[in-house]
Write an enzyme that holds these catalytic residues in place. Structure first.
Site, PDB file in Angstrom:
ATOM      1  N   GLY A   1      77.081  57.560  44.048  1.00  0.00           N
ATOM      2  CA  GLY A   1      77.116  57.639  42.486  1.00  0.00           C
ATOM      3  C   GLY A   1      76.167  57.541  42.205  1.00  0.00           C
ATOM      4  O   GLY A   1      75.562  58.297  40.740  1.00  0.00           O
TER       5      GLY A   1
ATOM      6  N   LYS B   1      87.560  64.598  41.765  1.00  0.00           N
ATOM      7  CA  LYS B   1      88.025  64.065  40.379  1.00  0.00           C
ATOM      8  C   LYS B   1      86.700  64.606  39.272  1.00  0.00           C
ATOM      9  O   LYS B   1      85.846  64.733  39.604  1.00  0.00           O
ATOM     10  CB  LYS B   1      88.819  62.541  40.181  1.00  0.00           C
ATOM     11  CG  LYS B   1      89.430  62.380  41.225  1.00  0.00           C
ATOM     12  CD  LYS B   1      89.894  60.545  40.419  1.00  0.00           C
ATOM     13  CE  LYS B   1      90.737  60.653  40.999  1.00  0.00           C
ATOM     14  NZ  LYS B   1      90.753  58.672  41.172  1.00  0.00           N
TER      15      LYS B   1
ATOM     16  N   GLY C   1      78.448  61.425  49.489  1.00  0.00           N
ATOM     17  CA  GLY C   1      79.238  61.315  51.179  1.00  0.00           C
ATOM     18  C   GLY C   1      80.570  62.391  51.626  1.00  0.00           C
ATOM     19  O   GLY C   1      79.845  62.793  52.201  1.00  0.00           O
TER      20      GLY C   1
ATOM     21  N   ARG D   1      72.015  56.370  57.820  1.00  0.00           N
ATOM     22  CA  ARG D   1      71.361  55.620  56.927  1.00  0.00           C
ATOM     23  C   ARG D   1      70.170  54.438  57.481  1.00  0.00           C
ATOM     24  O   ARG D   1      69.339  54.244  56.875  1.00  0.00           O
ATOM     25  CB  ARG D   1      72.467  54.745  55.594  1.00  0.00           C
ATOM     26  CG  ARG D   1      73.481  55.657  55.711  1.00  0.00           C
ATOM     27  CD  ARG D   1      74.648  54.999  54.832  1.00  0.00           C
ATOM     28  NE  ARG D   1      75.038  55.624  53.354  1.00  0.00           N
ATOM     29  CZ  ARG D   1      76.104  55.573  52.202  1.00  0.00           C
ATOM     30  NH1 ARG D   1      76.910  54.044  53.024  1.00  0.00           N
ATOM     31  NH2 ARG D   1      76.613  55.931  51.488  1.00  0.00           N
TER      32      ARG D   1
HETATM   33  P1  ADP Z   1      81.250  63.773  47.299  1.00  0.00           P
HETATM   34  O1  ADP Z   1      82.323  62.372  47.828  1.00  0.00           O
HETATM   35  O2  ADP Z   1      80.930  64.888  48.234  1.00  0.00           O
HETATM   36  O3  ADP Z   1      80.582  63.610  45.999  1.00  0.00           O
HETATM   37  P2  ADP Z   1      84.332  63.521  46.394  1.00  0.00           P
HETATM   38  O4  ADP Z   1      84.243  61.602  46.519  1.00  0.00           O
HETATM   39  O5  ADP Z   1      83.474  64.082  44.812  1.00  0.00           O
HETATM   40  O6  ADP Z   1      83.007  64.087  47.100  1.00  0.00           O
HETATM   41  O7  ADP Z   1      85.797  63.902  46.429  1.00  0.00           O
HETATM   42  C1  ADP Z   1      85.717  64.889  47.750  1.00  0.00           C
HETATM   43  C2  ADP Z   1      87.215  64.945  48.170  1.00  0.00           C
HETATM   44  O8  ADP Z   1      88.098  65.613  47.141  1.00  0.00           O
HETATM   45  C3  ADP Z   1      87.695  64.554  49.601  1.00  0.00           C
HETATM   46  O9  ADP Z   1      88.065  63.880  50.192  1.00  0.00           O
HETATM   47  C4  ADP Z   1      88.388  66.391  49.379  1.00  0.00           C
HETATM   48  O10 ADP Z   1      89.354  66.596  50.157  1.00  0.00           O
HETATM   49  C5  ADP Z   1      88.965  66.489  47.958  1.00  0.00           C
HETATM   50  N1  ADP Z   1      89.614  67.711  47.187  1.00  0.00           N
HETATM   51  C6  ADP Z   1      88.633  68.745  48.070  1.00  0.00           C
HETATM   52  N2  ADP Z   1      89.171  69.776  47.192  1.00  0.00           N
HETATM   53  C7  ADP Z   1      90.542  69.252  46.600  1.00  0.00           C
HETATM   54  C8  ADP Z   1      91.740  69.851  46.305  1.00  0.00           C
HETATM   55  N3  ADP Z   1      92.015  70.651  46.072  1.00  0.00           N
HETATM   56  N4  ADP Z   1      93.039  69.025  46.161  1.00  0.00           N
HETATM   57  C9  ADP Z   1      92.839  68.244  46.798  1.00  0.00           C
HETATM   58  N5  ADP Z   1      91.519  66.873  47.079  1.00  0.00           N
HETATM   59  C10 ADP Z   1      90.306  68.033  47.293  1.00  0.00           C
HETATM   60 MG    MG Z   2      83.557  60.936  47.861  1.00  0.00          MG
END
Ligand code: ADP
Ligand code: MG
Length: 392
Positions: free
Chosen positions: A374, A198, A351, A37
């Protein structure tokens, strides 16, 4: 596309400029563990220094919630920034007040300093106008280069713009340009990939990509909620019960629109969420008992790779499995490799996804990596981002 006045078109020599950067970096003791960053802000900082501006940088770090916290001071960041710039960076322990004004007034052309963690101040997250006025007081101009916090209406991201002219930094402008591509002039077919934990975080963006994309691929924990909404029981897997109705609505939306929605056809399951725990590959209808879904399966990876191979553009947020625990990063890795092997322009954000791609050593295979999580999602959703809308 959103168009902003470039700092390259304005007179900056001798101007006292407050720059909001996103130096919310991971620390290890008193060292910066990952300086991505900080590096991302260098083009703006270097351009302004070379143009003879007088700079004060401001950032948040962590979540001190309006109270000073010794572990969240920006001293390690000042040190690392100094190394990257090849000159020491003076750091103040304050954000506003007469001492800050005096330090800013004593800067000469092409000099800079770093202020303290802005979230030590109660007025920051409240976007308190009095605090924003104090923040702006020593300066002639404001430059926002912190895309990662542009979805927050805080004093240092939006509030200050009420008091001094506000412009987009070079990183901010690059983010706007790159993230707009899939909205304004997408390469076709446009393939959107969504994963992560989620659905609740991402309903708006699922809906938006059902309108925009030719194919939407869903994996990660959020795919479980869609599979559950289709009636699969999925054993002991993580999913969001309270989102079943929204997931059903999105599935109906997908039936009506021209975008093709693909969910996993097979899944990696395990009984224990730990490295080396025995796993199996099952189709959704076969998952029962204490099995937990932790990744997309190999058939799904092949299916997704086939779609990506034909894509003109790929946009992606969220990992497709629990990538932190090997070998459950394999689905995510297979999809990055498919992007690398294909011809599509690729943009990723989030992230955790970015961390996954970097730890796989595949970051150089992606056309553009957003610094936002976000903020990237809200941008793609079409929401107005306060840290952008206040800029000229
Ligand atoms: P990003 O930061 O890329 O937007 P998120 O914060 O929405 O992604 O989600 C990341 C998390 O989702 C990771 O910690 C990962 O372990 C979790 N994850 C991915 N697949 C699964 C799954 N099948 N069950 C539970 N958690 C999951
Ligand atoms: Mg995340």
């Amino acid at each position: 596309m959103i168009k902003k006045e470039s700092i390259k078109n304005i007179a900056v020599k001798g101007k006292k400029i407050l720059i909001r950067v996103d130096f919310n970096v991971p620390l290890e003791g008193d060292a910066v563990r990952d300086d991505t960053r900080i590096r991302a802000a260098l083009p703006t900082i270097n351009y302004l220094l070379e143009s003879g501006a007088r700079l004060a940088l401001i950032s948040h770090l962590g979540r001190p919630k309006g109270v000073p916290h010794p572990d969240l001071k920006l001293d390690p960041v000042a040190k690392r920034l100094g190394e990257l710039l090849g000159r020491p960076v003076k750091k103040l322990d304050l954000v506003t007040g007469p001492e800050v004004k005096a330090a800013v007034d004593s800067l000469t052309d092409g000099e800079l300093l770093l202020l303290e963690n802005v979230r030590f101040e109660k007025g920051e997250e409240k976007n308190d106008p009095d605090f924003a006025r104090e923040l702006a007081a020593p300066f002639n101009l404001f430059v926002n280069d912190a895309f990662g916090t542009a979805h927050r209406a805080h004093a240092s991201t939006a509030g200050v713009a009420a008091f001094i002219p506000a412009y987009a930094g070079l990183l901010m402008q690059k983010e706007i340009e790159e993230l707009s591509r899939c909205l304004d002039e997408p390469g076709r077919p446009l393939v959107a990939i969504l994963g992560g934990a989620k659905v609740s975080d991402k309903i708006g963006v699922v809906s938006r990509f059902l309108e925009l994309a030719d194919t939407l691929l869903i994996g990660g924990g959020m795919a479980n909620t869609f599979l559950a909404a289709k009636g699969y029981s999925l054993g002991a897997s993580f999913y969001e019960k309270e989102q079943l109705e929204s997931a059903s609505k999105l599935l109906e939306e997908a039936d009506r629109c021209s975008c093709r929605l693909l969910l996993p056809v097979d899944l990696v399951v395990t009984r224990k969420l730990e490295a080396g725990s025995p796993s199996a590959v099952l189709e959704p209808q076969a998952i029962n008992g204490d099995w937990k879904v932790v990744d997309i399966g190999p058939q799904t990876a092949t299916l997704f790779a086939g779609v990506i191979k034909e894509a003109g553009m790929v946009v992606w947020n969220g990992p497709l499995g629990v990538f932190e625990i090997p070998p459950f990063e394999q689905g995510t890795a297979a999809v990055v490799r498919a992007i690398a092997a294909g011809k599509a322009y690729s943009v990723i954000g989030g992230g955790d996804l970015v961390a996954a791609v970097e730890s796989l050593g595949l970051a150089d295979q992606i056309s553009f990596i957003s610094t936002g999580g976000g903020a990237t999602l809200e941008f793609w959703e079409g929401k107005e981002l306060p840290g952008i809308s206040v800029l000229r």
